[in-house]
Design a protein around this motif. Structure first.
Motif, PDB file in Angstrom:
ATOM      1  N   TRP A 197       0.822  -1.204   0.000  1.00 54.60           N
ATOM      2  CA  TRP A 197       0.000   0.000   0.000  1.00 54.60           C
ATOM      3  C   TRP A 197       0.862   1.262   0.000  1.00 54.60           C
ATOM      4  CZ3 TRP A 197      -0.159   3.770   3.796  1.00 54.60           C
ATOM      5  CH2 TRP A 197       0.408   3.466   5.034  1.00 54.60           C
ATOM      6  N   ILE A 198       2.075   1.167   0.575  1.00 52.60           N
ATOM      7  CA  ILE A 198       3.005   2.305   0.505  1.00 52.60           C
ATOM      8  C   ILE A 198       3.549   2.439  -0.910  1.00 52.60           C
ATOM      9  CG2 ILE A 198       5.230   3.184   1.320  1.00 52.60           C
ATOM     10  CD1 ILE A 198       4.619   2.085   4.044  1.00 52.60           C
ATOM     11  N   LEU A 199       3.831   1.295  -1.552  1.00 47.89           N
ATOM     12  CA  LEU A 199       4.282   1.344  -2.947  1.00 47.89           C
ATOM     13  C   LEU A 199       3.203   1.972  -3.835  1.00 47.89           C
ATOM     14  CD1 LEU A 199       5.985  -2.166  -3.293  1.00 47.89           C
ATOM     15  CD2 LEU A 199       7.125   0.054  -3.121  1.00 47.89           C
ATOM     16  N   ASP A 200       1.943   1.658  -3.542  1.00 48.08           N
ATOM     17  CA  ASP A 200       0.841   2.271  -4.307  1.00 48.08           C
ATOM     18  C   ASP A 200       0.841   3.788  -4.145  1.00 48.08           C
ATOM     19  OD1 ASP A 200      -0.003  -0.182  -5.183  1.00 48.08           O
ATOM     20  OD2 ASP A 200      -1.527  -0.435  -3.620  1.00 48.08           O
ATOM     21  N   LYS A 201       1.098   4.247  -2.922  1.00 49.23           N
ATOM     22  CA  LYS A 201       1.155   5.692  -2.664  1.00 49.23           C
ATOM     23  C   LYS A 201       2.313   6.340  -3.426  1.00 49.23           C
ATOM     24  CE  LYS A 201      -2.170   6.564   0.386  1.00 49.23           C
ATOM     25  NZ  LYS A 201      -3.180   7.641   0.220  1.00 49.23           N
ATOM     26  N   LEU A 202       3.346   5.520  -3.688  1.00 55.21           N
ATOM     27  CA  LEU A 202       4.492   6.025  -4.450  1.00 55.21           C
ATOM     28  C   LEU A 202       4.310   5.805  -5.943  1.00 55.21           C
ATOM     29  CD1 LEU A 202       7.363   4.674  -2.143  1.00 55.21           C
ATOM     30  CD2 LEU A 202       6.456   7.004  -2.242  1.00 55.21           C
ATOM     31  N   ASN A 203       3.069   5.415  -6.343  1.00 57.70           N
ATOM     32  CA  ASN A 203       2.730   5.164  -7.753  1.00 57.70           C
ATOM     33  C   ASN A 203       3.533   4.018  -8.356  1.00 57.70           C
ATOM     34  OD1 ASN A 203       0.814   7.290  -7.878  1.00 57.70           O
ATOM     35  ND2 ASN A 203       2.476   8.771  -8.146  1.00 57.70           N
ATOM     36  N   ILE A 204       3.863   3.032  -7.518  1.00 57.87           N
ATOM     37  CA  ILE A 204       4.561   1.829  -7.997  1.00 57.87           C
ATOM     38  C   ILE A 204       3.549   0.684  -7.935  1.00 57.87           C
ATOM     39  CG2 ILE A 204       6.465   0.220  -7.611  1.00 57.87           C
ATOM     40  CD1 ILE A 204       7.958   2.519  -6.223  1.00 57.87           C
ATOM     41  N   THR A 205       2.940   0.389  -9.071  1.00 57.57           N
ATOM     42  CA  THR A 205       1.906  -0.652  -9.110  1.00 57.57           C
ATOM     43  C   THR A 205       2.467  -2.022  -9.470  1.00 57.57           C
ATOM     44  OG1 THR A 205       1.427  -0.031 -11.403  1.00 57.57           O
ATOM     45  CG2 THR A 205       0.088   0.981  -9.665  1.00 57.57           C
ATOM     46  N   GLU A 206       3.626  -2.064 -10.134  1.00 57.16           N
ATOM     47  CA  GLU A 206       4.254  -3.330 -10.508  1.00 57.16           C
ATOM     48  C   GLU A 206       5.692  -3.352  -9.999  1.00 57.16           C
ATOM     49  OE1 GLU A 206       3.891  -3.993 -14.664  1.00 57.16           O
ATOM     50  OE2 GLU A 206       1.686  -3.944 -14.652  1.00 57.16           O
ATOM     51  N   PRO A 207       5.887  -3.617  -8.713  1.00 61.34           N
ATOM     52  CA  PRO A 207       7.238  -3.597  -8.137  1.00 61.34           C
ATOM     53  C   PRO A 207       8.092  -4.763  -8.641  1.00 61.34           C
ATOM     54  CG  PRO A 207       5.642  -4.412  -6.536  1.00 61.34           C
ATOM     55  CD  PRO A 207       4.857  -3.950  -7.710  1.00 61.34           C
ATOM     56  N   THR A 208       9.397  -4.553  -8.686  1.00 65.04           N
ATOM     57  CA  THR A 208      10.344  -5.604  -9.078  1.00 65.04           C
ATOM     58  C   THR A 208      11.514  -5.605  -8.097  1.00 65.04           C
ATOM     59  OG1 THR A 208      11.475  -4.064 -10.577  1.00 65.04           O
ATOM     60  CG2 THR A 208       9.772  -5.494 -11.527  1.00 65.04           C
ATOM     61  N   ILE A 209      12.050  -6.790  -7.877  1.00 65.52           N
ATOM     62  CA  ILE A 209      13.214  -6.915  -6.998  1.00 65.52           C
ATOM     63  C   ILE A 209      14.388  -6.134  -7.593  1.00 65.52           C
ATOM     64  CG2 ILE A 209      14.880  -8.531  -5.990  1.00 65.52           C
ATOM     65  CD1 ILE A 209      12.141  -8.810  -4.797  1.00 65.52           C
ATOM     66  N   GLY A 210      15.017  -5.299  -6.773  1.00 61.77           N
ATOM     67  CA  GLY A 210      16.189  -4.543  -7.217  1.00 61.77           C
ATOM     68  C   GLY A 210      15.900  -3.139  -7.662  1.00 61.77           C
ATOM     69  N   MET A 211      14.608  -2.744  -7.720  1.00 61.14           N
ATOM     70  CA  MET A 211      14.307  -1.384  -8.151  1.00 61.14           C
ATOM     71  C   MET A 211      14.713  -0.381  -7.065  1.00 61.14           C
ATOM     72  SD  MET A 211      10.120  -1.282  -7.904  1.00 61.14           S
ATOM     73  CE  MET A 211      10.085   0.227  -8.874  1.00 61.14           C
ATOM     74  N   THR A 212      14.957   0.861  -7.468  1.00 60.51           N
ATOM     75  CA  THR A 212      15.482   1.882  -6.563  1.00 60.51           C
ATOM     76  C   THR A 212      14.352   2.719  -5.968  1.00 60.51           C
ATOM     77  OG1 THR A 212      17.498   2.025  -7.873  1.00 60.51           O
ATOM     78  CG2 THR A 212      17.057   3.843  -6.383  1.00 60.51           C
ATOM     79  N   LEU A 213      14.469   2.997  -4.644  1.00 64.35           N
ATOM     80  CA  LEU A 213      13.506   3.841  -3.950  1.00 64.35           C
ATOM     81  C   LEU A 213      14.243   4.964  -3.240  1.00 64.35           C
ATOM     82  CD1 LEU A 213      11.221   1.160  -2.214  1.00 64.35           C
ATOM     83  CD2 LEU A 213      10.680   2.480  -4.252  1.00 64.35           C
ATOM     84  N   PRO A 214      14.172   6.192  -3.750  1.00 65.51           N
ATOM     85  CA  PRO A 214      14.804   7.312  -3.043  1.00 65.51           C
ATOM     86  C   PRO A 214      13.948   7.755  -1.856  1.00 65.51           C
ATOM     87  CG  PRO A 214      13.803   8.065  -5.094  1.00 65.51           C
ATOM     88  CD  PRO A 214      13.604   6.594  -5.052  1.00 65.51           C
TER      89      PRO A 214
END
Length: 824
Positions: free
Chosen positions: A147-164
């Motif tokens: 749900w936090i990823l959704d708030k960050l507009n990340i609907t399709e997360p992948t292992i290794g992606m960067t989150l500032p």
């Protein structure tokens, strides 16, 4: 002298031959076993899944499998915890930092936590799902809720992606790029609103100066099974010698659910007994008829030396072989039903957590065992009857009635005598039909009595409600001003809005206890809840007598006065001179005064008791002291920064759907504001009724099928057995048309008597079920299911009228002479 002789192989052979010679009977027995096993498997799976889902729902919403939490534990206490014999696991959870939200995050409250191995492996990871492979190892690796990823507009997360992320820790404020190593569905946010946790690596925690055992650490404690959580908490307080800065908080709600679980278990047990009895009736009736039609066969077996024990073994052997065919098919059907129907049923009663379907082997072993016991119980009496048959009596046995009629040979009298020729068989048929139709009647009565309009009128006061969840009881996080005056004004400006009323609350107050004012109230609570009474000194000095201060619209008081014998002084209430208490008037005296005290953010004030409201009026929680209600003006004088808790909205009915959409758009998916409406409650109610109808209808259909099968097997066998009797009646002048009419009258008799039983005794049983149901669901309005019952009776009469004729048409292919010769 008799020599021992093993006849096992002969008995097995006779069992196989008998099975081959009774294919029609076998089909009925196998079908009965399948239906019984199918129902048992479904009920077992539904019950176990229901309990498991609600247990997991509570655990997932808490976010840990631990039982209690200890704040700020010392190293000595941590070591002591690991050595206590009643403690199973001890995990450590430390807050490392706080994420500073960006503009796109909105008002998210995201903290960064680190877990030790025990906390992660035993208490957190089992709840996170398969998208979390392992705990973060590298310094900048993190695990983030979806749900936090959704708030960050990340609907399709992948292992290794960067989150500032920008965060604040003991080392200061910093911005860093983190690597996503996993994600999970966080159900704890259902209670905590916009508050969530990002899991960081232990290396990162060390780099920012956070460690286990420091301030901000929480010890999660899981107790060993079979012990009381409350008792263990008391032992912990003594063993750990807690200081004033430490709190021991219970996570678990298991003990409070014991009564609910017991009720569910008793309900499941009742349904299982009911199903077993229905299956027993069909199996017993089919085998009983089979034994009765093969009387000569069993007599001849006795003539050639077969013993009573061997005949019982032979009959039981047939039932065993048929059970081995029916039980696996029934279990397989139950598994398929569990995959389709069980999730549908449970979703109607759960929140947003996942449904847990229980596929434990014990369920299927239990269903198979109960089906096996039902089959064995059904064949027990027929086997004994077969074993008691005398060879001499069996040689000349003809199944007929010995009762002489006294009123001539009218067809309806002959039909009536034929129905009750074998009273046990007739009773079994009537009982089986009665169970199926009564279940149908009861299910329809309960569903139709669940009146949606009356439910809404009884329990839903407002067309729409907006609630600030950060102020709600049980919220884990900081209180926020989520409902603003500007928001209230925006709602008022919507087309179709008739009224908007605001409710303010503050939970930081306590009442100055005096036995003269509050003594009777405390005594009443102690008596009703069976708790130990605190002393007057404890109530005065410990802060135990806390309350919720509530600011309400004065219009509520005006409306309340319409139903009161002694009205409340509205003018004095508006000025703040009097307050209302959520208590019974018999426990207080109007005009008594009491002090209202605050730890912070409030002005101490003495109030006069001016009236009373029902418990949980506008606010469903409170402390040991009664809740205190004052006017908006008085509330704003007492509380420096008042928090708006709720907005109650009334609107024109024609605009409900449009206003629902506008309010949803207004709160823009904010998880810390809860919107409820009459529309939503109506949808939930209708959904629950549909699920109830589907599940109840499925059980009813199978039980009714068992009843119909019982009737079909009885009539088919009856016609076959009476071939000789029919041939004799035809030989003395009875026409085939008269025979058909007699059989139709027999079928009609079964239908009419079953109908009378249903309308009388069945209606009483269904009303009794409604009465018990209405004690919990007082919104129910008794509704007799006239149309559904008429449709069901049409099908019953169709079976009762068609089956005898079909059976007779199959038997009349031989001539009268051939039938008489066959009987001889």
């Amino acid at each position: 002298m008799m020599f021992p002789n093993s006849n096992k192989n002969i008995i097995k052979k006779l069992t196989r031959k008998s099975l081959k010679a009774n294919r029609t009977r076998n089909r009925y027995v196998i079908l009965a076993v399948i239906l019984t096993t199918w129902l048992l498997t479904t009920v077992f799976t539904l019950g176990m899944s229901f309990i498991k889902t609600f247990d997991m729902q509570e655990i997932r919403m808490i976010g840990t499998t631990a039982d209690v939490a200890l704040s700020n534990p010392s190293q000595e206490q941590i070591e002591r915890l690991k050595q206590l014999p009643y403690v199973s696991h001890v995990g450590l959870d430390t807050k490392v930092g706080q994420v500073i939200p960006t503009q796109e995050m909105g008002d998210l409250d995201i903290s960064m936590h680190v877990y030790d191995e025990s906390e992660w492996d035993k208490m957190r990871a089992p709840l996170l799902g398969n998208k979390v492979n392992s705990y973060p190892e590298k310094r900048n690796e993190v695990i983030v809720p979806t749900w936090i990823l959704d708030k960050l507009n990340i609907t399709e997360p992948t292992i290794g992606m960067t989150l500032p992320l920008t965060y604040r820790s003991e080392a200061g404020e910093s911005t860093e790029s983190f690597i996503l190593s996993g994600w999970y569905t966080d159900y704890s946010q259902l209670r905590s609103g916009n508050a969530g946790v990002i899991i960081v690596s232990r290396e990162f925690a060390e780099s920012v100066g956070a460690g286990f055992g420091d301030k901000g650490t929480v010890a999660s404690i899981a107790f060993k099974g079979g012990s009381s959580i409350d008792q263990n908490m008391s032992r912990l307080e003594q063993d750990l010698k807690l200081n004033k800065d430490q709190n021991l908080v219970s996570y678990s709600t298991t003990e409070s659910q014991n009564n609910s679980k017991m009720t569910t278990a008793l309900g499941i047990a009742g349904i299982i007994v009911f199903i077993m009895f229905s299956g027993y009736l069909l199996i017993y009736n089919v085998l009983y008829i089979s034994v009765a039609t093969e009387t000569k066969f069993y007599g001849l077996l006795k003539t050639i030396g077969m013993t009573r024990k061997q005949i019982i073994k032979m009959v039981n052997g047939q039932a065993v072989r048929l059970a081995w065919i029916g039980i696996p098919i029934g279990v397989a059907a139950g598994m398929i039903t569990a995959l389709v129907a069980v999730p549908l049923a449970i979703e109607a009663f759960t929140l947003d957590t996942e449904v847990e379907i229980s596929f434990h082997p014990v369920i299927y072993a239990g269903a198979a065992l109960f089906a096996w016991l039902t089959t064995m119980a059904g064949c027990r009496k027929p086997a004994r009857i077969a074993a008691k048959i005398s060879p001499v009596e069996a040689a000349k046995y003809v199944r007929t009635t010995t009762k002489k009629g006294r009123h001539g040979s009218k067809l309806y009298r002959m039909a009536l005598r034929n129905m009750f020729r074998d009273k046990k068989r007739a009773l079994t048929v009537f009982l089986s039909l009665f169970i199926g139709l009564t279940t149908f009647l009861t299910v329809n009565t309960l569903v139709l009595s669940m009146d949606t309009d009356n439910f809404i009128a009884s329990y839903v006061d407002n067309d729409f409600e907006l609630v600030n969840k950060t102020v709600d009881f049980g919220f884990q996080g900081e209180q926020k001003q989520k409902l603003t005056e500007e928001l209230a004004e925006s709602v008022r400006q919507m087309s179709g809005i008739k009224d908007v009323r605001k409710t303010y609350i503050d939970r930081g107050g306590s009442l100055g206890y005096t036995p003269e004012v509050f003594g009777k109230f405390v005594d009443d609570i102690v008596m009703r809840y069976g708790m130990e009474r605190p002393t007057d000194e404890q109530l005065k000095d410990s802060g135990m007598f806390w309350s919720v201060l509530i600011g309400i619209d004065t219009q509520y008081v005006t409306e309340l006065n319409k139903s009161l014998e002694t009205p409340i002084d509205v003018e004095r209430f508006e000025k703040g001179e009097i307050a209302l208490l959520s208590a019974s008037e018999e426990l207080f005296n109007r005009g008594d005064r009491f002090p209202l005290n605050f730890k912070e953010d409030g002005v101490e004030r003495e109030l006069e008791i001016g009236g009373f409201v029902s418990p949980q009026f506008q606010v469903s929680f409170g402390g040991l002291a009664p809740n205190v209600y004052v006017s908006h003006n008085a509330f704003k004088q007492i509380i420096k920064d008042p928090l708006l808790y709720k907005m109650n909205i009334q609107a024109e009915k024609s605009g409900h759907e449009r206003i629902q959409e506008q309010l949803e758009a207004l709160i823009a998916g904010d998880r810390e504001i809860e919107l409820t409406s009459k529309l939503q409650w109506a949808e939930k109610m209708e959904s629950a009724k549909i699920i109830f109808y589907i599940l109840g209808g499925a059980i009813t259909l199978i039980l009714a099928a068992i009843g119909i099968l019982n009737f079909i097997s009885t009539m088919l066998t009856s016609v076959v057995v009476r071939k000789h009797e029919f041939a004799m009646m035809e030989s003395i002048g009875m026409t085939k048309r008269q025979l058909r009419k007699m059989l139709l009258l027999e079928g009609t008799g079964y239908g009419v008597i079953s109908t009378l039983l249903i309308i009388s005794l069945g209606s009483l049983i269904s009303y009794g079920a409604y009465y018990v149901f209405s004690q919990e669901a007082d919104y129910a309005i008794y509704t007799f299911p006239t149309l559904p019952l008429l449709i069901a009776l049409v099908f019953v009469f169709a079976a009762c009228l068609s089956v005898p004729i079909i059976a007779y048409n199959r038997s009349k292919k031989m001539s009268i002479v051939e039938r008489l010769r066959e009987a001889s």
